[in-house]
Design a protein around this motif. Structure first.
Motif, mmCIF file in Angstrom:
data_model
loop_
_atom_site.group_PDB
_atom_site.id
_atom_site.type_symbol
_atom_site.label_atom_id
_atom_site.label_comp_id
_atom_site.label_asym_id
_atom_site.label_seq_id
_atom_site.Cartn_x
_atom_site.Cartn_y
_atom_site.Cartn_z
ATOM 1 N N GLU A 217 0.869 -1.165 0.000
ATOM 2 C CA GLU A 217 0.000 0.000 0.000
ATOM 3 C C GLU A 217 0.912 1.222 0.000
ATOM 4 O O GLU A 217 1.804 1.330 0.845
ATOM 5 C CB GLU A 217 -0.900 0.031 1.231
ATOM 6 C CG GLU A 217 -1.947 -1.053 1.231
ATOM 7 C CD GLU A 217 -2.849 -1.004 2.461
ATOM 8 O OE1 GLU A 217 -2.557 -0.241 3.417
ATOM 9 O OE2 GLU A 217 -3.838 -1.740 2.468
ATOM 10 N N PHE B 270 -0.289 7.245 8.425
ATOM 11 C CA PHE B 270 -0.176 6.719 7.068
ATOM 12 C C PHE B 270 -1.465 6.901 6.281
ATOM 13 O O PHE B 270 -1.453 7.290 5.119
ATOM 14 C CB PHE B 270 0.203 5.235 7.142
ATOM 15 C CG PHE B 270 0.286 4.550 5.808
ATOM 16 C CD1 PHE B 270 1.378 4.737 4.988
ATOM 17 C CD2 PHE B 270 -0.727 3.710 5.375
ATOM 18 C CE1 PHE B 270 1.465 4.108 3.757
ATOM 19 C CE2 PHE B 270 -0.657 3.074 4.149
ATOM 20 C CZ PHE B 270 0.449 3.272 3.341
ATOM 21 N N THR B 271 -2.587 6.650 6.903
ATOM 22 C CA THR B 271 -3.873 6.712 6.209
ATOM 23 C C THR B 271 -4.273 8.134 5.808
ATOM 24 O O THR B 271 -5.243 8.310 5.071
ATOM 25 C CB THR B 271 -4.980 6.080 7.072
ATOM 26 O OG1 THR B 271 -4.979 6.727 8.355
ATOM 27 C CG2 THR B 271 -4.763 4.590 7.239
ATOM 28 N N ARG C 231 0.969 5.479 -0.131
ATOM 29 C CA ARG C 231 0.219 6.724 0.050
ATOM 30 C C ARG C 231 1.138 7.879 -0.316
ATOM 31 O O ARG C 231 2.343 7.803 -0.130
ATOM 32 C CB ARG C 231 -0.249 6.894 1.501
ATOM 33 C CG ARG C 231 -1.114 5.758 2.025
ATOM 34 C CD ARG C 231 -2.536 5.920 1.587
ATOM 35 N NE ARG C 231 -3.369 4.811 2.034
ATOM 36 C CZ ARG C 231 -4.550 4.970 2.569
ATOM 37 N NH1 ARG C 231 -5.044 6.179 2.758
ATOM 38 N NH2 ARG C 231 -5.270 3.919 2.909
ATOM 39 N N THR D 19 -2.886 10.228 0.319
ATOM 40 C CA THR D 19 -3.761 9.799 -0.776
ATOM 41 C C THR D 19 -3.350 8.405 -1.232
ATOM 42 O O THR D 19 -2.170 8.182 -1.521
ATOM 43 C CB THR D 19 -3.652 10.785 -1.962
ATOM 44 O OG1 THR D 19 -4.017 12.083 -1.506
ATOM 45 C CG2 THR D 19 -4.532 10.364 -3.121
ATOM 46 N N PRO D 20 -4.275 7.445 -1.329
ATOM 47 C CA PRO D 20 -3.900 6.096 -1.785
ATOM 48 C C PRO D 20 -3.399 6.139 -3.237
ATOM 49 O O PRO D 20 -4.018 6.770 -4.097
ATOM 50 C CB PRO D 20 -5.193 5.293 -1.695
ATOM 51 C CG PRO D 20 -6.071 6.061 -0.768
ATOM 52 C CD PRO D 20 -5.686 7.504 -0.935
#
Length: 166
Positions: free
Chosen positions: A77, A88-89, A79, A92-93
């Motif tokens: 994943e 981390f979340t 970002r 932007t993915p």
């Protein structure tokens, strides 16, 4: 029971033996699946470089594995953002396709479709086959390549004088 690899099924039965050495009947056989509880490690030695194409960055790191640095994770994943971000979340993915590398090896990814001509911060983490995410790297940054202006296709001169062109 001795250590077993994650996601494997082990079958067992027991028999009681008394002090005189008399053995009882064997119990029914049971099965146990040992779950994958080890998360991937955090990527190490993460660095990012300006890409060679518009909107690209090159990301390099020591690849985490499925379990710490062993095996191969199911996916990464990634970002990104135009400023440093935490957690981390908050980034932007990244939606592009990424090829995973075996744990402990050097990994090299090209990130495409990023915003042009600006600093981009990037962080990543690995996710294993049990959908357990490892710790994320700290964001690192590089500038996406500058984009030259478009070619002027309709340039015309109406008249020319000694010091100017109209």
């Amino acid at each position: 029971m001795p250590d077993r690899p994650a996601d494997t099924t082990t079958f067992a039965a027991v028999r009681a033996v008394d002090d005189a050495g008399n053995a009882g009947a064997l119990s029914p056989v049971v099965s146990v699946v040992f779950p994958d509880i080890a998360a991937p490690a955090a990527p190490e030695a993460v660095s990012v470089f300006t890409g060679v194409e518009r909107g690209t960055l090159r990301l390099r790191f020591r690849a985490p594995g499925d379990d710490a640095f062993e095996g191969t994770p199911a996916r990464y994943e990634v970002r990104y953002g135009e400023a440093a971000f935490a957690p981390f979340t908050a980034g932007t993915p990244y939606a592009g396709a990424l090829t995973v590398a075996p744990g402990g090896t050097a990994a090299d990814l090209i990130l495409r479709g990023l915003p042009d001509e600006r600093p981009i911060f990037v962080a990543l983490r690995a996710v294993d086959n049990a959908d357990t995410a490892g710790a994320a790297s700290a964001p690192v940054s590089a500038r996406t390549p500058d984009v030259p202006p478009a070619r002027i296709a309709d340039l015309r001169a109406a008249s020319a004088g000694p010091t100017a062109i109209d």
